[in-house]
Design an enzyme around this catalytic site. Structure first.
Site, PDB file in Angstrom:
ATOM      1  N   LYS A  89     -35.900  19.760 -28.740  1.00  0.00           N
ATOM      2  CA  LYS A  89     -36.398  19.994 -30.103  1.00  0.00           C
ATOM      3  C   LYS A  89     -36.023  18.819 -31.003  1.00  0.00           C
ATOM      4  O   LYS A  89     -36.848  18.309 -31.754  1.00  0.00           O
ATOM      5  CB  LYS A  89     -35.782  21.277 -30.663  1.00  0.00           C
ATOM      6  CG  LYS A  89     -35.933  21.446 -32.175  1.00  0.00           C
ATOM      7  CD  LYS A  89     -35.335  22.715 -32.704  1.00  0.00           C
ATOM      8  CE  LYS A  89     -33.909  22.590 -33.109  1.00  0.00           C
ATOM      9  NZ  LYS A  89     -33.616  21.909 -34.361  1.00  0.00           N
ATOM     10  N   ASN A  90     -34.758  18.399 -30.922  1.00  0.00           N
ATOM     11  CA  ASN A  90     -34.280  17.399 -31.880  1.00  0.00           C
ATOM     12  C   ASN A  90     -34.722  15.981 -31.555  1.00  0.00           C
ATOM     13  O   ASN A  90     -34.444  15.058 -32.313  1.00  0.00           O
ATOM     14  CB  ASN A  90     -32.752  17.477 -32.000  1.00  0.00           C
ATOM     15  CG  ASN A  90     -32.329  18.753 -32.709  1.00  0.00           C
ATOM     16  OD1 ASN A  90     -33.161  19.506 -33.223  1.00  0.00           O
ATOM     17  ND2 ASN A  90     -31.034  19.026 -32.716  1.00  0.00           N
ATOM     18  N   CYS A 130     -29.441  25.432 -45.771  1.00  0.00           N
ATOM     19  CA  CYS A 130     -29.731  26.589 -44.925  1.00  0.00           C
ATOM     20  C   CYS A 130     -28.397  27.285 -44.676  1.00  0.00           C
ATOM     21  O   CYS A 130     -27.371  26.916 -45.239  1.00  0.00           O
ATOM     22  CB  CYS A 130     -30.409  26.166 -43.630  1.00  0.00           C
ATOM     23  SG  CYS A 130     -29.338  25.258 -42.551  1.00  0.00           S
ATOM     24  N   ARG A 163     -26.521  20.658 -46.736  1.00  0.00           N
ATOM     25  CA  ARG A 163     -27.348  19.665 -46.034  1.00  0.00           C
ATOM     26  C   ARG A 163     -28.097  18.739 -47.007  1.00  0.00           C
ATOM     27  O   ARG A 163     -29.315  18.701 -47.065  1.00  0.00           O
ATOM     28  CB  ARG A 163     -28.297  20.356 -45.069  1.00  0.00           C
ATOM     29  CG  ARG A 163     -27.549  21.253 -44.088  1.00  0.00           C
ATOM     30  CD  ARG A 163     -28.432  21.897 -43.070  1.00  0.00           C
ATOM     31  NE  ARG A 163     -28.815  20.924 -42.025  1.00  0.00           N
ATOM     32  CZ  ARG A 163     -29.521  21.272 -40.955  1.00  0.00           C
ATOM     33  NH1 ARG A 163     -29.936  22.505 -40.808  1.00  0.00           N
ATOM     34  NH2 ARG A 163     -29.845  20.368 -40.052  1.00  0.00           N
ATOM     35  N   ASP A 202     -23.907  21.750 -32.500  1.00  0.00           N
ATOM     36  CA  ASP A 202     -24.974  22.680 -32.113  1.00  0.00           C
ATOM     37  C   ASP A 202     -24.589  23.560 -30.933  1.00  0.00           C
ATOM     38  O   ASP A 202     -25.349  24.450 -30.551  1.00  0.00           O
ATOM     39  CB  ASP A 202     -26.264  21.927 -31.766  1.00  0.00           C
ATOM     40  CG  ASP A 202     -26.903  21.324 -32.998  1.00  0.00           C
ATOM     41  OD1 ASP A 202     -27.921  20.629 -32.855  1.00  0.00           O
ATOM     42  OD2 ASP A 202     -26.366  21.521 -34.102  1.00  0.00           O
ATOM     43  N   ARG A 250     -37.077  29.254 -33.193  1.00  0.00           N
ATOM     44  CA  ARG A 250     -37.213  27.876 -33.685  1.00  0.00           C
ATOM     45  C   ARG A 250     -36.844  26.868 -32.597  1.00  0.00           C
ATOM     46  O   ARG A 250     -37.433  25.790 -32.508  1.00  0.00           O
ATOM     47  CB  ARG A 250     -36.275  27.646 -34.880  1.00  0.00           C
ATOM     48  CG  ARG A 250     -36.708  28.204 -36.195  1.00  0.00           C
ATOM     49  CD  ARG A 250     -35.787  27.655 -37.279  1.00  0.00           C
ATOM     50  NE  ARG A 250     -35.592  26.233 -37.101  1.00  0.00           N
ATOM     51  CZ  ARG A 250     -34.442  25.593 -37.322  1.00  0.00           C
ATOM     52  NH1 ARG A 250     -33.392  26.248 -37.733  1.00  0.00           N
ATOM     53  NH2 ARG A 250     -34.345  24.300 -37.150  1.00  0.00           N
TER      54      ARG A 250
HETATM   55  C1  LIG Z   1     -33.755  18.328 -36.286  1.00  0.00           C
HETATM   56  C2  LIG Z   1     -32.401  17.772 -35.920  1.00  0.00           C
HETATM   57  O1  LIG Z   1     -32.269  16.743 -35.311  1.00  0.00           O
HETATM   58  N1  LIG Z   1     -31.348  18.522 -36.326  1.00  0.00           N
HETATM   59  C3  LIG Z   1     -29.993  18.078 -35.998  1.00  0.00           C
HETATM   60  C4  LIG Z   1     -29.542  17.052 -37.006  1.00  0.00           C
HETATM   61  O2  LIG Z   1     -29.604  17.671 -38.280  1.00  0.00           O
HETATM   62  P1  LIG Z   1     -29.423  16.726 -39.592  1.00  0.00           P
HETATM   63  O3  LIG Z   1     -30.069  15.416 -39.356  1.00  0.00           O
HETATM   64  O4  LIG Z   1     -29.837  17.509 -40.770  1.00  0.00           O
HETATM   65  O5  LIG Z   1     -27.841  16.558 -39.607  1.00  0.00           O
HETATM   66  P2  LIG Z   1     -27.014  15.346 -40.201  1.00  0.00           P
HETATM   67  O6  LIG Z   1     -26.460  14.586 -39.051  1.00  0.00           O
HETATM   68  O7  LIG Z   1     -27.827  14.627 -41.202  1.00  0.00           O
HETATM   69  O8  LIG Z   1     -25.863  16.141 -40.970  1.00  0.00           O
HETATM   70  C5  LIG Z   1     -24.538  16.049 -40.580  1.00  0.00           C
HETATM   71  C6  LIG Z   1     -23.679  16.155 -41.817  1.00  0.00           C
HETATM   72  O9  LIG Z   1     -24.019  15.075 -42.689  1.00  0.00           O
HETATM   73  C7  LIG Z   1     -24.257  15.559 -44.011  1.00  0.00           C
HETATM   74  N2  LIG Z   1     -25.284  14.750 -44.659  1.00  0.00           N
HETATM   75  C8  LIG Z   1     -26.455  14.497 -44.017  1.00  0.00           C
HETATM   76  C9  LIG Z   1     -27.432  13.754 -44.638  1.00  0.00           C
HETATM   77  C10 LIG Z   1     -27.197  13.241 -45.936  1.00  0.00           C
HETATM   78  O10 LIG Z   1     -28.032  12.541 -46.543  1.00  0.00           O
HETATM   79  N3  LIG Z   1     -26.001  13.512 -46.552  1.00  0.00           N
HETATM   80  C11 LIG Z   1     -25.039  14.248 -45.938  1.00  0.00           C
HETATM   81  O11 LIG Z   1     -23.975  14.477 -46.513  1.00  0.00           O
HETATM   82  C12 LIG Z   1     -24.718  16.993 -43.786  1.00  0.00           C
HETATM   83  O12 LIG Z   1     -24.480  17.787 -44.927  1.00  0.00           O
HETATM   84  C13 LIG Z   1     -23.887  17.442 -42.625  1.00  0.00           C
HETATM   85  O13 LIG Z   1     -22.647  17.901 -43.112  1.00  0.00           O
HETATM   86  O14 LIG Z   1     -28.193  16.652 -36.699  1.00  0.00           O
HETATM   87  C14 LIG Z   1     -27.244  17.742 -36.786  1.00  0.00           C
HETATM   88  C15 LIG Z   1     -25.868  17.184 -36.515  1.00  0.00           C
HETATM   89  O15 LIG Z   1     -25.797  16.718 -35.204  1.00  0.00           O
HETATM   90  C16 LIG Z   1     -27.621  18.847 -35.802  1.00  0.00           C
HETATM   91  O16 LIG Z   1     -26.759  19.951 -36.007  1.00  0.00           O
HETATM   92  C17 LIG Z   1     -29.058  19.272 -35.988  1.00  0.00           C
HETATM   93  O17 LIG Z   1     -29.464  20.119 -34.898  1.00  0.00           O
HETATM   94  C1  LIG Z   2     -29.184  22.836 -36.885  1.00  0.00           C
HETATM   95  C2  LIG Z   2     -30.120  22.738 -35.976  1.00  0.00           C
HETATM   96  O1  LIG Z   2     -31.422  22.359 -36.217  1.00  0.00           O
HETATM   97  P1  LIG Z   2     -32.062  21.988 -37.618  1.00  0.00           P
HETATM   98  O2  LIG Z   2     -31.457  20.682 -38.066  1.00  0.00           O
HETATM   99  O3  LIG Z   2     -33.524  21.858 -37.264  1.00  0.00           O
HETATM  100  O4  LIG Z   2     -31.749  23.110 -38.561  1.00  0.00           O
HETATM  101  C3  LIG Z   2     -29.897  22.989 -34.537  1.00  0.00           C
HETATM  102  O5  LIG Z   2     -30.798  22.593 -33.734  1.00  0.00           O
HETATM  103  O6  LIG Z   2     -28.832  23.561 -34.203  1.00  0.00           O
END
Ligand SMILES: CC(=O)N[C@H]1[C@@H](OP(=O)(O)OP(=O)(O)OC[C@H]2O[C@@H](n3ccc(=O)[nH]c3=O)[C@H](O)[C@@H]2O)O[C@H](CO)[C@@H](O)[C@@H]1O
Ligand SMILES: C=C(OP(=O)(O)O)C(=O)O
Length: 418
Positions: A22-23, A117, A122, A305, A397
């Site tokens: 998915k990711n 969420c 996030r 995850d 999802r």
């Molecule tokens: C669709 C997808 O690929 N989802 C994955 C992606 O989510 P996602 O890309 O949303 O996760 P991030 O790696 O960005 O987030 C990790 C941490 O960084 C923080 N943060 C992120 C962006 C930002 O601009 N500012 C900030 O502070 C977030 O609040 C969180 O605490 O990586 C996460 C961490 O491995 C996984 O759990 C999710 O499954």
């Molecule tokens: C947090 C997850 O996905 P998403 O970033 O799409 O919410 C996940 O795959 O566990």
């Protein structure tokens, strides 16, 4: 309302084929917007999130055709407008990944701010920091982010946290920028590497993906490409944990073991036997397992995850375990539901102390988020009696036919109206 009903205790036995990630597929579908040529994607998992992402780019004017069971043809020749529909962005945060490609391709984009969420706020500040570094003017108002740049210019970007989504958005935007971009403290997940491989197949020039420093040399345009998505390491880890937690014997097909080192190491520490054979991974265990501590970290650390799923396993391990969640601020929503099934868990800040019990008991529980739902499925397989899991849309999802795959492994599990 549809629910997943499990009659425990089930010992999982047999073979399971892991689906595409998915990711990985979500950013890759977004990256198809970087070219007007047709792209052909293979090993696509059948997931609600994939349907949503296809809806997002389809609403933008891209043509998306399923081809066979697991392939997609995407042609983003004539894009209409610069704003993915709020309805889709609201439904799935990953929709925000269209920002980089649209800004690079069209010079303008308006995307609604993705809400938080269950697992945390996030924010997207690092995404916006990257776009601004590449020369975009950014305005946030009325719940939307508007970004504009005649042509993005390569630049150095430092990420305060190795954010997966920010790394992906910046990488896609930089692919068509003028000049070179370096992303320092970049995320290094396998899904980042898969996206970089896809962009390079389109004629892009990305190097260093998988390390903390990624270099992107912008090109004038990108062409269509064919790409097979990597297997889903989180689905694989979920099945490994379920096999061990039920004292089972399961062979996983279509897995890349190097993507699963942290989970495999912790399962071995807990007493499971893991072996790589015939291109897959076999997981066996005798119960009870041993208590182990886990601490989630950015890749290659223990994946956030898989924290909830592993916690389910620890609820009947011998001894007490400490689970530390360092990536998201609110990723213990599954604790209260596990406690409804008899688990003994105390939350202290970012840590949860899990005291192993002899047995869980089935109960009605609620999936609060995707991986919490998976954890409750594992707990239901471990428990005595019936477990009824509601809000299964969270599970849909990110897991392709989870019930069917578990039934094939001997689980007494079904989807029913309750
Ligand atoms: C669709 C997808 O690929 N989802 C994955 C992606 O989510 P996602 O890309 O949303 O996760 P991030 O790696 O960005 O987030 C990790 C941490 O960084 C923080 N943060 C992120 C962006 C930002 O601009 N500012 C900030 O502070 C977030 O609040 C969180 O605490 O990586 C996460 C961490 O491995 C996984 O759990 C999710 O499954
Ligand atoms: C947090 C997850 O996905 P998403 O970033 O799409 O919410 C996940 O795959 O566990």
């Amino acid at each position: 309302m549809e629910a997943i009903v499990i009659k425990g205790h089930s010992r999982l036995e047999g073979r399971v084929a892991i689906s595409g990630a998915k990711n990985a597929v979500l950013p890759i579908i977004a990256a198809c917007l970087l070219t007007g040529d047709e792209c052909y994607l293979e090993d696509i998992p059948r997931l609600a999130d994939v349907d949503t992402m296809c809806g997002v780019i389809g609403e933008m004017g891209a043509e998306v055709y399923p081809d066979g069971v697991r392939c997609l043809r995407v042609a983003a020749g004539s894009l209409q407008g610069v704003e993915p529909p709020y309805e889709f962005v609201r439904r799935m945060r990953a929709s925000f990944l269209v920002m980089g490609p649209l800004l690079a391709r069209l010079g303008r984009v308006r995307v609604s701010l993705p809400g938080g969420c269950a697992i945390g706020a996030r924010p997207i500040d690092l995404h916006l920091k990257g776009m601004a570094a590449l020369g975009a003017s950014i305005h946030v108002n009325n719940g939307n982010v508007e970004a504009e740049a005649r042509r993005l210019k390569g630049a150095p970007v430092y990420l305060d946290f190795p954010s997966v989504g920010a790394t992906e958005n910046i990488m896609m935007a930089a692919a068509l920028a003028e000049g070179t971009t370096t992303i320092e403290n970049a995320a290094g997940e396998p899904e980042i590497v898969d996206l970089a491989n896809f962009i390079n197949a389109m004629g892009g020039r990305v190097s260093g993906a998988g390390t903390r420093v990624i270099k992107i040399e912008g090109v004038r345009e990108l062409h269509g490409a064919r790409h097979a998505v990597i297997p889903d390491r989180v689905e694989a880890g979920t099945f490994m944990i379920a096999a061990a937690a039920t004292g089972g014997d399961v062979f996983l097909e279509n897995v890349i073991s190097t993507h699963l080192k942290a989970v495999m190491a912790k399962l071995a520490e807990a007493g499971a036997e893991l072996s790589e054979e015939d291109g897959g991974i076999r997981v066996r265990a005798e119960l009870p397992l041993k208590a182990v501590d886990i601490k989630t970290m950015p890749y290659p650390g223990f994946p956030t995850d898989m924290q909830a799923q592993f916690m389910a396993l620890l609820t009947t391990a011998r001894g007490s375990s400490v689970v530390t969640e360092t990536v998201f601020e609110n990723r213990f929503m599954h604790v209260n539901e596990l406690k409804r099934m008899g688990a003994s868990i105390v939350i202290e800040g970012h840590c949860a102390v899990v005291k192993g019990k002899k047995r869980l008991t089935g109960a009605p529980v609620k999936a609060t988020d995707l991986r919490a739902g998976a954890a409750l499925v594992i707990a239901g397989l471990m428990a005595e009696g019936e477990t009824v899991i509601s809000c299964v849309h969270h599970i849909d999802r990110g897991y392709e036919d989870l019930v069917g795959k578990l039934q094939a492994l001997g689980a007494k599990i079904s989807r029913e109206e309750r």
